[in-house]
Motif scaffolding. Structure first.
Motif, PDB file in Angstrom:
ATOM      1  N   GLN A   5       0.840  -1.200   0.000  1.00 16.67           N
ATOM      2  CA  GLN A   5       0.000   0.000   0.000  1.00 16.67           C
ATOM      3  C   GLN A   5       0.887   1.267   0.000  1.00 16.67           C
ATOM      4  N   ASP A   6       1.999   1.213   0.767  1.00 17.74           N
ATOM      5  CA  ASP A   6       2.916   2.353   0.778  1.00 17.74           C
ATOM      6  C   ASP A   6       3.538   2.555  -0.592  1.00 17.74           C
ATOM      7  N   ARG A   7       3.953   1.464  -1.193  1.00 20.48           N
ATOM      8  CA  ARG A   7       4.562   1.572  -2.525  1.00 20.48           C
ATOM      9  C   ARG A   7       3.544   2.071  -3.549  1.00 20.48           C
ATOM     10  N   ALA A   8       2.266   1.720  -3.370  1.00 20.16           N
ATOM     11  CA  ALA A   8       1.230   2.198  -4.284  1.00 20.16           C
ATOM     12  C   ALA A   8       1.097   3.714  -4.196  1.00 20.16           C
ATOM     13  N   LEU A   9       1.328   4.287  -2.999  1.00 21.46           N
ATOM     14  CA  LEU A   9       1.272   5.745  -2.861  1.00 21.46           C
ATOM     15  C   LEU A   9       2.363   6.417  -3.685  1.00 21.46           C
ATOM     16  N   VAL A  10       3.538   5.808  -3.727  1.00 21.66           N
ATOM     17  CA  VAL A  10       4.642   6.380  -4.496  1.00 21.66           C
ATOM     18  C   VAL A  10       4.377   6.213  -5.983  1.00 21.66           C
ATOM     19  N   GLY A  11       3.772   5.096  -6.356  1.00 21.45           N
ATOM     20  CA  GLY A  11       3.399   4.871  -7.744  1.00 21.45           C
ATOM     21  C   GLY A  11       4.579   4.939  -8.683  1.00 21.45           C
ATOM     22  N   ASP A  12       4.344   5.475  -9.871  1.00 21.43           N
ATOM     23  CA  ASP A  12       5.395   5.566 -10.872  1.00 21.43           C
ATOM     24  C   ASP A  12       6.449   6.600 -10.515  1.00 21.43           C
ATOM     25  N   PHE A  13       6.137   7.483  -9.559  1.00 17.52           N
ATOM     26  CA  PHE A  13       7.121   8.503  -9.183  1.00 17.52           C
ATOM     27  C   PHE A  13       8.393   7.854  -8.668  1.00 17.52           C
ATOM     28  N   GLY A  14       8.238   6.777  -7.889  1.00 17.61           N
ATOM     29  CA  GLY A  14       9.412   6.106  -7.345  1.00 17.61           C
ATOM     30  C   GLY A  14      10.096   5.233  -8.373  1.00 17.61           C
ATOM     31  N   ALA A  15       9.370   4.780  -9.360  1.00 13.69           N
ATOM     32  CA  ALA A  15       9.886   3.920 -10.414  1.00 13.69           C
ATOM     33  C   ALA A  15      10.725   2.784  -9.835  1.00 13.69           C
ATOM     34  N   GLY A  16      10.231   2.196  -8.717  1.00 11.85           N
ATOM     35  CA  GLY A  16      10.936   1.087  -8.103  1.00 11.85           C
ATOM     36  C   GLY A  16      12.187   1.504  -7.359  1.00 11.85           C
ATOM     37  N   GLN A  17      12.378   2.791  -7.136  1.00  6.79           N
ATOM     38  CA  GLN A  17      13.597   3.283  -6.519  1.00  6.79           C
ATOM     39  C   GLN A  17      13.427   3.660  -5.059  1.00  6.79           C
ATOM     40  N   ALA A  18      12.283   3.357  -4.453  1.00  8.65           N
ATOM     41  CA  ALA A  18      12.090   3.667  -3.041  1.00  8.65           C
ATOM     42  C   ALA A  18      13.072   2.847  -2.218  1.00  8.65           C
ATOM     43  N   LEU A  19      13.441   3.387  -1.056  1.00  8.53           N
ATOM     44  CA  LEU A  19      14.367   2.681  -0.183  1.00  8.53           C
ATOM     45  C   LEU A  19      13.794   1.333   0.230  1.00  8.53           C
ATOM     46  N   SER A  20      14.616   0.309   0.177  1.00  4.02           N
ATOM     47  CA  SER A  20      14.184  -0.991   0.666  1.00  4.02           C
ATOM     48  C   SER A  20      14.229  -0.974   2.193  1.00  4.02           C
ATOM     49  N   ASP A  21      13.622  -1.997   2.795  1.00  4.46           N
ATOM     50  CA  ASP A  21      13.645  -2.093   4.257  1.00  4.46           C
ATOM     51  C   ASP A  21      15.076  -2.161   4.775  1.00  4.46           C
ATOM     52  N   GLU A  22      15.913  -2.929   4.094  1.00  5.29           N
ATOM     53  CA  GLU A  22      17.311  -3.080   4.517  1.00  5.29           C
ATOM     54  C   GLU A  22      18.068  -1.753   4.405  1.00  5.29           C
ATOM     55  N   GLN A  23      17.851  -1.019   3.317  1.00  3.65           N
ATOM     56  CA  GLN A  23      18.517   0.280   3.149  1.00  3.65           C
ATOM     57  C   GLN A  23      18.070   1.268   4.221  1.00  3.65           C
ATOM     58  N   TYR A  24      16.784   1.278   4.503  1.00  2.37           N
ATOM     59  CA  TYR A  24      16.287   2.207   5.519  1.00  2.37           C
ATOM     60  C   TYR A  24      16.808   1.843   6.906  1.00  2.37           C
ATOM     61  N   ARG A  25      16.936   0.551   7.192  1.00  4.39           N
ATOM     62  CA  ARG A  25      17.496   0.130   8.489  1.00  4.39           C
ATOM     63  C   ARG A  25      18.930   0.623   8.654  1.00  4.39           C
ATOM     64  N   LEU A  26      19.686   0.719   7.565  1.00  4.59           N
ATOM     65  CA  LEU A  26      21.057   1.238   7.647  1.00  4.59           C
ATOM     66  C   LEU A  26      21.067   2.735   7.957  1.00  4.59           C
ATOM     67  N   LEU A  27      20.126   3.477   7.390  1.00  4.46           N
ATOM     68  CA  LEU A  27      20.111   4.931   7.536  1.00  4.46           C
ATOM     69  C   LEU A  27      19.410   5.412   8.800  1.00  4.46           C
ATOM     70  N   GLU A  28      18.417   4.675   9.243  1.00  3.82           N
ATOM     71  CA  GLU A  28      17.567   5.128  10.351  1.00  3.82           C
ATOM     72  C   GLU A  28      18.339   5.526  11.612  1.00  3.82           C
ATOM     73  N   PRO A  29      19.328   4.744  12.075  1.00  5.03           N
ATOM     74  CA  PRO A  29      20.023   5.153  13.307  1.00  5.03           C
ATOM     75  C   PRO A  29      20.892   6.399  13.132  1.00  5.03           C
ATOM     76  N   LEU A  30      21.189   6.765  11.898  1.00  4.42           N
ATOM     77  CA  LEU A  30      22.048   7.929  11.642  1.00  4.42           C
ATOM     78  C   LEU A  30      21.263   9.231  11.559  1.00  4.42           C
ATOM     79  N   ILE A  31      19.947   9.135  11.516  1.00  7.02           N
ATOM     80  CA  ILE A  31      19.104  10.323  11.434  1.00  7.02           C
ATOM     81  C   ILE A  31      18.837  10.822  12.846  1.00  7.02           C
ATOM     82  N   PRO A  32      19.127  12.095  13.125  1.00  9.51           N
ATOM     83  CA  PRO A  32      18.952  12.593  14.491  1.00  9.51           C
ATOM     84  C   PRO A  32      17.477  12.610  14.901  1.00  9.51           C
TER      85      PRO A  32
END
Length: 146
Positions: A5-32
């Motif tokens: 459902q989240d990916r459907a919101l991004v639709g063609d705008f993301g063109a399959g380029q939205a962050l994967s769960d694994e990529q977001y897990r790497l970045l999440e602790p670095l965000i203040p």
């Protein structure tokens, strides 16, 4: 969790380029975290990062970022980009990913040597001292010269 459902919101705008769960897990602790005592953060940071990476990937102008619900408002994405830049978040993310990749390749976390060649460091034709010297004036350059 990044659901269909989240990916459907991004639709063609993301063109399959939205962050994967694994990529977001790497970045999440670095965000203040949000500043204490202020209004609670209401923006979805994952969608915000997707919007920021969309601008970087496509080269579109900030005002042409696809509107909500695909991404947060362009002003919000821009504001967080600048906030994170001032706080050194992007440099911390870059450094963290660089160290992680070097260690995965079996290399030391920090490089032990650097190479500087003549293409990297430019000087004046006359050498380093010429840059600090005042130019000479010729006698014929001015009617006031003796």
């Amino acid at each position: 969790m990044w659901t269909p459902q989240d990916r459907a919101l991004v639709g063609d705008f993301g063109a399959g380029q939205a962050l994967s769960d694994e990529q977001y897990r790497l970045l999440e602790p670095l965000i203040p975290p949000a500043k204490p005592g202020g209004r609670p953060r209401s923006v979805d940071l994952r969608r915000l990062l997707d919007g920021l990476f969309y601008v970087v990937r496509t080269g579109c102008q900030w005002r042409h970022l696809p509107p909500p619900p695909a991404f947060p408002k362009w002003q919000t994405v821009y504001w967080y980009m600048r906030l994170f830049q001032r706080a050194g978040v992007w440099e911390a993310i870059r450094h963290h990913l660089l160290v992680m990749l070097r260690e995965q390749e079996g290399r030391e976390a920090s490089p032990t040597a650097a190479i500087i060649d003549t293409q990297s460091v430019k000087t004046t034709e006359k050498g380093a001292l010429a840059a600090g010297m005042r130019p000479r004036r010729s006698g014929g350059a001015s009617a006031m010269s003796p």
